[in-house]
Design an enzyme around this catalytic site. Structure first.
Site, PDB file in Angstrom:
ATOM      1  N   TRP A 283       0.829  -1.201   0.000  1.00 13.42           N
ATOM      2  CA  TRP A 283       0.000   0.000   0.000  1.00 13.42           C
ATOM      3  C   TRP A 283       0.866   1.254   0.000  1.00 13.42           C
ATOM      4  CZ3 TRP A 283      -0.257   3.959   3.662  1.00 13.42           C
ATOM      5  CH2 TRP A 283      -1.264   4.897   3.454  1.00 13.42           C
ATOM      6  N   HIS A 284       2.003   1.206   0.679  1.00 13.13           N
ATOM      7  CA  HIS A 284       2.864   2.381   0.755  1.00 13.13           C
ATOM      8  C   HIS A 284       3.503   2.719  -0.582  1.00 13.13           C
ATOM      9  CE1 HIS A 284       2.630   2.039   5.174  1.00 13.13           C
ATOM     10  NE2 HIS A 284       3.001   3.298   5.170  1.00 13.13           N
ATOM     11  N   GLY A 285       3.709   1.741  -1.420  1.00 13.35           N
ATOM     12  CA  GLY A 285       4.342   2.043  -2.695  1.00 13.35           C
ATOM     13  C   GLY A 285       4.330   0.856  -3.630  1.00 13.35           C
TER      14      GLY A 285
END
Length: 457
Positions: free
Chosen positions: A322-324
């Protein structure tokens, strides 16, 4: 427009506060529609092309919620959640999956250079939280204006915090300036805004000069010395904290100015004495989302040790993704999942650890894994790791002063929310914060403005 910009601080925010105050005083029924309009103006300032996506996202999800309540068709909510996640994947992960496909011999998946809509991860998760709770019978129906404000409220639409419907919807019906503590709320909101600006502009941004050149050199294939590696890694450790917690402080402060209390997102995370404790203090609203909507859904700690460890690993790996959209983020999340699993096994075995040792091990683990979060590739991360572990020249010129000041502020003091709410009202205090605000404005005018790190997620 950035929170740390003249156009926001000296134009948009004063105009928004005046319009909101006039509506609250003379036309209370207009207050929420005006906040929705202001939120769309704020969001559209970045790129007008993003506005139809946000509006369509709000409208379609609201219509699905209404249709579900009328028909009780159990398929509607899962389909809507899947569609939300599909749109997120289309904008954020299509090229990532193309890169994975290109690892297969003979496959040549094309790249689509789409612009990632700002805040899409955050408003998508807000939809997911509401729709999931609606299907479970925990959430009621809301009119379109209130739902639009829940999703698009401008202080938190771009980078959170992730707010549950139950934490904010009831506040929309209040008369915020008629409360007995209205003046105190406004004062503390202004203080939080100033503290957040100071954390971003005076502490977070200056660390970029210690961090960016080193990771750029690593990405270019250059050797990273021991001094450079520790400078960049420690620098990023505090840069991302002050950048993101500064944004959160500003968001909480801005919301208070409009009569809304948002949940805290940071609680002095670098004082954590275990990895579990760290995730209870860092990006708290995301940790709560991952726990309640992923980890528990996978079985959590209710179905045996094996399921618990697997759920931890899967949840944190997905949290990393989700972060990247990159394998380095996946690896970062997976390592945290393994670390949390190791903590579960340690406690199951009856292990005990002195608080100081627990803090040291937790800090080392968090600091070292930040390399994967910041590096643009595994090759760049490996170059930094070689420097960290002494497999490169020692080097010189370690910029320790800025890092030491940042570490002291991050680890010794209370959270901004706690500090602001402990301070008693006083004219001298007001003058001090006014001076701090002026200093921040001068700094903004003197230096280049950095976007918030979490805007890319």
């Amino acid at each position: 427009m950035l929170f740390n910009s003249f156009v926001f601080l000296l134009a948009f925010l004063p105009a928004a506060l005046i319009l909101h105050a006039l509506a609250e005083r003379f036309r209370p029924g207009w207050r929420l529609p005006i906040l929705v309009l202001l939120s769309f103006v704020f969001y559209g300032w970045w790129d007008l092309r993003f506005v139809p996506l946000l509006a369509a996202s709000i409208g379609l999800n609201w219509l699905v919620a209404r249709a579900f309540l009328r028909s009780r068709n159990a398929v509607l909510i899962p389909l809507a959640i899947a569609l939300n996640l599909a749109v997120l994947a289309l904008f954020k992960y299509l090229n990532f999956f193309a890169d994975l496909a290109n690892l297969i011999p003979g496959v040549a998946a094309p790249h689509l250079d789409w612009v990632l809509p700002l805040g899409i991860s955050f408003f998508t998760f807000h939809h997911v939280m509401y729709l999931t709770d609606l299907k479970a019978g925990r959430a009621p129906a809301y009119d379109l204006v209130r739902y639009a404000l829940y999703i698009g409220f401008f202080p938190q639409v771009l980078a959170g915090p992730l707010v549950r419907w139950s934490e904010i919807m009831h506040q929309f019906d209040e008369r915020p300036y008629a409360r007995r503590d209205a003046a105190e709320r406004i004062g503390r909101g202004l203080m939080l805004l100033c503290v957040g600006l100071a954390k971003k502009v005076l502490l977070g941004d200056p660390l970029a000069s210690s961090v960016n050149p080193v990771f750029q050199a690593a990405a270019a294939g250059k050797v990273v010395t021991l001094a450079e590696a520790w400078q960049a890694t420690l620098g990023f450790t505090f840069q991302i904290y002050f950048d993101f917690s500064g944004y959160t402080d500003m968001a909480l402060g801005l919301a208070l100015l409009f009569g809304i209390v948002l949940p805290q997102n940071f609680d002095v995370p670098y004082r954590a004495t275990s990895l579990r404790d760290f995730w209870r203090r860092w990006h708290m609203t995301l940790s709560r989302f991952l726990r309640d909507y992923l980890y528990v859904g996978m079985g959590g700690n209710r179905r045996g040790l094996g399921i618990q460890l697997g759920a931890l690993l899967a949840t944190m790996t997905l949290g990393g993704l989700w972060h990247g959209a990159g394998l380095t983020f996946v690896a970062w999340g997976a390592l945290h999942g393994l670390g949390l699993g190791a903590g579960v096994l340690w406690h199951r075995a009856g292990g005990r650890m002195p608080a100081l040792l627990g803090w040291l091990l937790t800090a080392l683990f968090v600091v070292i894994t930040w390399v994967l979060f910041r590096a643009t590739s595994f090759e760049a991360a490996l170059a930094v790791f070689k420097g960290l572990f002494g497999l490169a020249p020692i080097g010189s010129g370690f910029k320790w002063r800025t890092i030491l000041i940042a570490a002291a502020v991050a680890m010794l003091g209370p959270s901004a929310w706690a500090a602001v709410h402990r301070l008693p009202p006083h004219r001298g205090l007001a003058a001090a914060f006014a001076l701090l605000f002026v200093i921040v404005l001068l700094k903004i005018g003197d230096d280049a403005n950095y976007e918030f790190i979490y805007f890319q997620f």
